[in-house]
Design an enzyme around this catalytic site. Structure first.
Site, PDB file in Angstrom:
ATOM      1  N   LYS A 193       0.863  -1.178   0.000  1.00 49.45           N
ATOM      2  CA  LYS A 193       0.000   0.000   0.000  1.00 49.45           C
ATOM      3  C   LYS A 193       0.898   1.226   0.000  1.00 49.45           C
ATOM      4  O   LYS A 193       1.455   1.615   1.022  1.00 49.45           O
ATOM      5  CB  LYS A 193      -0.917   0.039   1.224  1.00 49.45           C
ATOM      6  CG  LYS A 193      -2.061   1.014   0.994  1.00 49.45           C
ATOM      7  CD  LYS A 193      -2.496   1.777   2.230  1.00 49.45           C
ATOM      8  CE  LYS A 193      -1.556   2.849   2.663  1.00 49.45           C
ATOM      9  NZ  LYS A 193      -1.356   3.941   1.700  1.00 49.45           N
ATOM     10  N   PRO A 194       1.077   1.826  -1.185  1.00 47.14           N
ATOM     11  CA  PRO A 194       1.952   3.000  -1.231  1.00 47.14           C
ATOM     12  C   PRO A 194       1.241   4.222  -0.660  1.00 47.14           C
ATOM     13  O   PRO A 194       0.022   4.216  -0.483  1.00 47.14           O
ATOM     14  CB  PRO A 194       2.219   3.172  -2.730  1.00 47.14           C
ATOM     15  CG  PRO A 194       1.044   2.562  -3.408  1.00 47.14           C
ATOM     16  CD  PRO A 194       0.508   1.498  -2.497  1.00 47.14           C
ATOM     17  N   ALA A 195       2.002   5.261  -0.387  1.00 50.67           N
ATOM     18  CA  ALA A 195       1.411   6.503   0.127  1.00 50.67           C
ATOM     19  C   ALA A 195       0.501   7.115  -0.940  1.00 50.67           C
ATOM     20  O   ALA A 195       0.745   6.963  -2.144  1.00 50.67           O
ATOM     21  CB  ALA A 195       2.518   7.469   0.510  1.00 50.67           C
TER      22      ALA A 195
ATOM     23  N   GLY B 103       6.864   4.987   8.205  1.00 54.99           N
ATOM     24  CA  GLY B 103       6.049   6.196   8.230  1.00 54.99           C
ATOM     25  C   GLY B 103       6.098   6.841   9.598  1.00 54.99           C
ATOM     26  O   GLY B 103       7.062   6.651  10.360  1.00 54.99           O
ATOM     27  N   SER B 104       5.046   7.557   9.916  1.00 54.25           N
ATOM     28  CA  SER B 104       5.065   8.350  11.142  1.00 54.25           C
ATOM     29  C   SER B 104       4.867   7.462  12.379  1.00 54.25           C
ATOM     30  O   SER B 104       4.248   6.391  12.313  1.00 54.25           O
ATOM     31  CB  SER B 104       3.965   9.404  11.086  1.00 54.25           C
ATOM     32  OG  SER B 104       2.715   8.775  10.960  1.00 54.25           O
TER      33      SER B 104
ATOM     34  N   GLU C 286       9.476   1.216  10.865  1.00 56.80           N
ATOM     35  CA  GLU C 286      10.549   2.205  10.734  1.00 56.80           C
ATOM     36  C   GLU C 286       9.851   3.552  10.838  1.00 56.80           C
ATOM     37  O   GLU C 286       9.196   3.997   9.907  1.00 56.80           O
ATOM     38  CB  GLU C 286      11.268   1.993   9.400  1.00 56.80           C
ATOM     39  CG  GLU C 286      12.658   2.558   9.402  1.00 56.80           C
ATOM     40  CD  GLU C 286      12.685   3.932   8.809  1.00 56.80           C
ATOM     41  OE1 GLU C 286      12.589   4.897   9.598  1.00 56.80           O
ATOM     42  OE2 GLU C 286      12.763   4.035   7.583  1.00 56.80           O
TER      43      GLU C 286
ATOM     44  N   CYS D 100      13.617  10.510   7.405  1.00 48.34           N
ATOM     45  CA  CYS D 100      13.529  10.196   8.834  1.00 48.34           C
ATOM     46  C   CYS D 100      14.905  10.226   9.490  1.00 48.34           C
ATOM     47  O   CYS D 100      14.991  10.267  10.717  1.00 48.34           O
ATOM     48  CB  CYS D 100      12.857   8.850   9.034  1.00 48.34           C
ATOM     49  SG  CYS D 100      13.551   7.599   7.982  1.00 48.34           S
TER      50      CYS D 100
ATOM     51  N   GLU E 173       9.566  16.074  14.668  1.00 55.92           N
ATOM     52  CA  GLU E 173      10.326  15.985  13.423  1.00 55.92           C
ATOM     53  C   GLU E 173      10.001  17.203  12.563  1.00 55.92           C
ATOM     54  O   GLU E 173       8.827  17.475  12.302  1.00 55.92           O
ATOM     55  CB  GLU E 173       9.882  14.735  12.664  1.00 55.92           C
ATOM     56  CG  GLU E 173      10.908  13.650  12.638  1.00 55.92           C
ATOM     57  CD  GLU E 173      10.473  12.461  11.793  1.00 55.92           C
ATOM     58  OE1 GLU E 173       9.298  12.088  11.830  1.00 55.92           O
ATOM     59  OE2 GLU E 173      11.343  11.919  11.099  1.00 55.92           O
TER      60      GLU E 173
ATOM     61  N   GLU F 291      16.099  -3.171   8.510  1.00 59.39           N
ATOM     62  CA  GLU F 291      15.951  -3.413   7.069  1.00 59.39           C
ATOM     63  C   GLU F 291      17.324  -3.346   6.415  1.00 59.39           C
ATOM     64  O   GLU F 291      18.222  -2.662   6.899  1.00 59.39           O
ATOM     65  CB  GLU F 291      15.003  -2.371   6.472  1.00 59.39           C
ATOM     66  CG  GLU F 291      13.601  -2.492   7.053  1.00 59.39           C
ATOM     67  CD  GLU F 291      12.559  -1.709   6.268  1.00 59.39           C
ATOM     68  OE1 GLU F 291      12.658  -0.472   6.227  1.00 59.39           O
ATOM     69  OE2 GLU F 291      11.663  -2.334   5.687  1.00 59.39           O
TER      70      GLU F 291
END
Ligand code: ADP
Length: 497
Positions: free
Chosen positions: A193-195, A247-248, A269, A303, A399, A476
């Site tokens: 599921k991409p952004a 992601g967040s 991550e 990130c 962030e 990863e």
């Protein structure tokens, strides 16, 4: 910078009223053709705000049937020899490299990063496919000396099952290959599921993977406008045995909750808040070069970006004046222009959030150089320096995810370590010193999964990438990256005599 002609129209892609005039002008059109639809998820160019393509908004039923097909395809894929899977991944790598320039242009179009960085991401992204093609053949088992003479004990490693990969927009290629490479190499089918902002690169990559021989049912890209709806289906499914998310932190925590009822394996991550510590004895030129990379790559939207630059008293003034000169010279513009160094941020929401962090720093008494929003339809932010930044500012804990450098001043090594660790995040950290003993001391004291010493170029396929504390779970890349896609099984064989 503000008056620069930022909004040059990408050739051939847009009609004057903003509707995409000619889909065939899309880079990688031949790979995307089947995925383009009239109604669904609309994709925009962040440099112009214009609509560039529309892809499917997957309904629940189709996602569920993709999961079912993946589950049905699982056994055939995992039964292939590691060598066969490796060959397919090698072919996928070759196809990505053969289309590298097209893919880079597509990446810049939907994500905004400067074209040189997009080319770098294609090479970086492809490296995970190549690496894990090789690692497929190194999934070893164990023979354990048994306690009983009539037993033989073995450990085998088997693919975990169907994997869901939920990926972000800041590296729309590399964050997918870093998950797909090990998953497919291990023998796991994947639903990606991409952004919402960057589905096109994902769709193009999948098309190349199918052409290389990855079975259709072993790789699905489920695009959509509502990530929570799709995420919930993936996390709650019994067939999906693992979710890998980048992601967040806030979304990562939600996914953990959603995955609890089915006790799924999770790789997370999440966000970072990287300290970038410059000690008095650092090589100033090395530190400045690294700070430019660590802070401004991808317009500060990574990130592992330096979120807090901590600079010691004795080098503070020299660092600030050299850094200011470099930042003032940065060229902001559309990523497709070859001399652009800072592209747009991803969307209007990101630009507004960055502006609010700057306003908060100003309210707390910081001097701000730059950081003005840039007028126009694209989402550009002028690079900024906030100095001195202090621990009561929001950016000390949040962030920044934008081209804004916050510079903190410190006196002693202990103080630097205390500031650096004063966060719930623990992804990357950087330190700059010529003192070997300090390198070890500070390197060991920093609470983070990765530490760059006198360098900001820490990410590659051969090293373990990941964080501690609230920055995530798992690693990863590297030889460890495939472990998260494998289950260990112990076989105890009796009656051997
Ligand atoms: P960012 O704030 O940087 O956009 P997100 O964590 O929101 O980061 O996005 C990372 C990925 O997570 C994207 O693919 C996004 O669509 C997805 N996502 C966002 N919210 C959810 C959610 N509630 N459930 C599942 N996936 C989500």
């Amino acid at each position: 910078m503000k008056e620069a002609p930022l909004l040059k129209q990408p050739s051939g892609l847009h009609s004057p009223e903003g509707a995409r005039a000619d889909p065939e002008a899309l880079p990688c059109y031949d790979l995307l053709r089947d995925a383009l639809v009239r109604e669904g998820l609309r994709v925009h160019d962040p440099a112009t705000g214009r609509h560039i393509a529309t892809v499917r908004d997957w309904p629940d039923a189709d996602i569920n049937s993709a999961i079912e097909r993946a589950e049905n395809a699982r056994s055939a894929w995992s039964s292939r020899t590691a060598r066969e899977r490796a060959r397919i991944l090698e072919d996928w790598f070759d196809l990505i490299i053969a289309r590298a320039e097209d893919l880079a242009q597509l990446l810049t179009l939907e994500q905004g990063k400067p074209i040189a960085e997009a080319r770098g991401e294609i090479a970086y992204g492809a490296s995970f496919v190549e690496w894990f093609a090789q690692e497929a053949r190194r999934i070893y088992g164990e023979v354990i000396p048994a306690n009983q003479a009539d037993q033989r004990l073995f450990v085998i490693r088997q693919p975990i099952g169907v994997v869901a990969a939920i990926t972000p927009w800041n590296f729309p290629v590399a964050m997918i290959t870093r998950k797909l490479g090990p998953a497919l190499a291990a023998g796991c089918p994947v639903i990606v599921k991409p952004a919402e902002a960057t589905p096109l690169c994902a769709l193009a990559l999948a098309q190349l993977a199918w052409r290389a021989g990855v079975p259709r049912d072993c790789l699905t890209v489920a695009t959509g406008t509502d990530p929570a709806r799709i995420g919930r289906i993936l996390c709650r499914s019994h067939e999906i045995r693992k979710v890998s998310f980048t992601g967040s932190t806030v979304v990562g925590k939600t996914l953990m909750e959603w995955c609890a009822p089915t006790v799924k394996r999770l790789s997370l991550e999440l966000g970072g808040n990287a300290p970038f510590i410059v000690f008095d004895d650092a090589d100033l030129d090395v530190a400045i070069d690294a700070a430019m990379l660590a802070k401004f790559r991808n317009a500060g939207q990574t990130c592992v970006c330096a979120n807090r630059l901590l600079v010691q008293d004795g080098i503070y003034d020299r660092f600030l004046s050299a850094f200011r000169a470099r930042v003032a010279a940065l060229k902001v513009g559309p990523g497709e222009q070859p001399d652009t160094q800072i592209g747009p941020v991803i969307d209007a929401r990101a630009a507004t959030r960055i502006a609010s962090l700057i306003a908060d720093a100003r309210d707390h008494g910081a001097q701000i150089h730059g950081g003005e929003p840039i007028a126009g339809d694209g989402h550009f932010v002028e690079p900024a320096i906030i100095a001195p930044a202090t621990r009561d500012m929001r950016l000390a804990q949040e962030e920044i995810f934008g081209p804004v450098a916050a510079i903190f001043r410190f006196s002693t090594e202990d103080e630097a370590i205390a500031i650096a660790n004063d966060t719930q995040s623990g992804l990357a950290a950087y330190l700059f010193t010529r003192d070997l003993a300090r390198t070890w001391r500070v390197g060991e004291a920093l609470e983070s999964g990765m530490v760059g010493v006198n360098t900001a170029a820490i990410s590659n396929e051969v090293a373990p990438f990941g964080g501690i504390k609230e920055s995530g779970l798992g690693r990863e890349g590297s030889r460890h990256g495939i472990e998260d896609y494998l289950e260990m099984k112990y076989l105890c064989l009796g009656q051997m005599n």
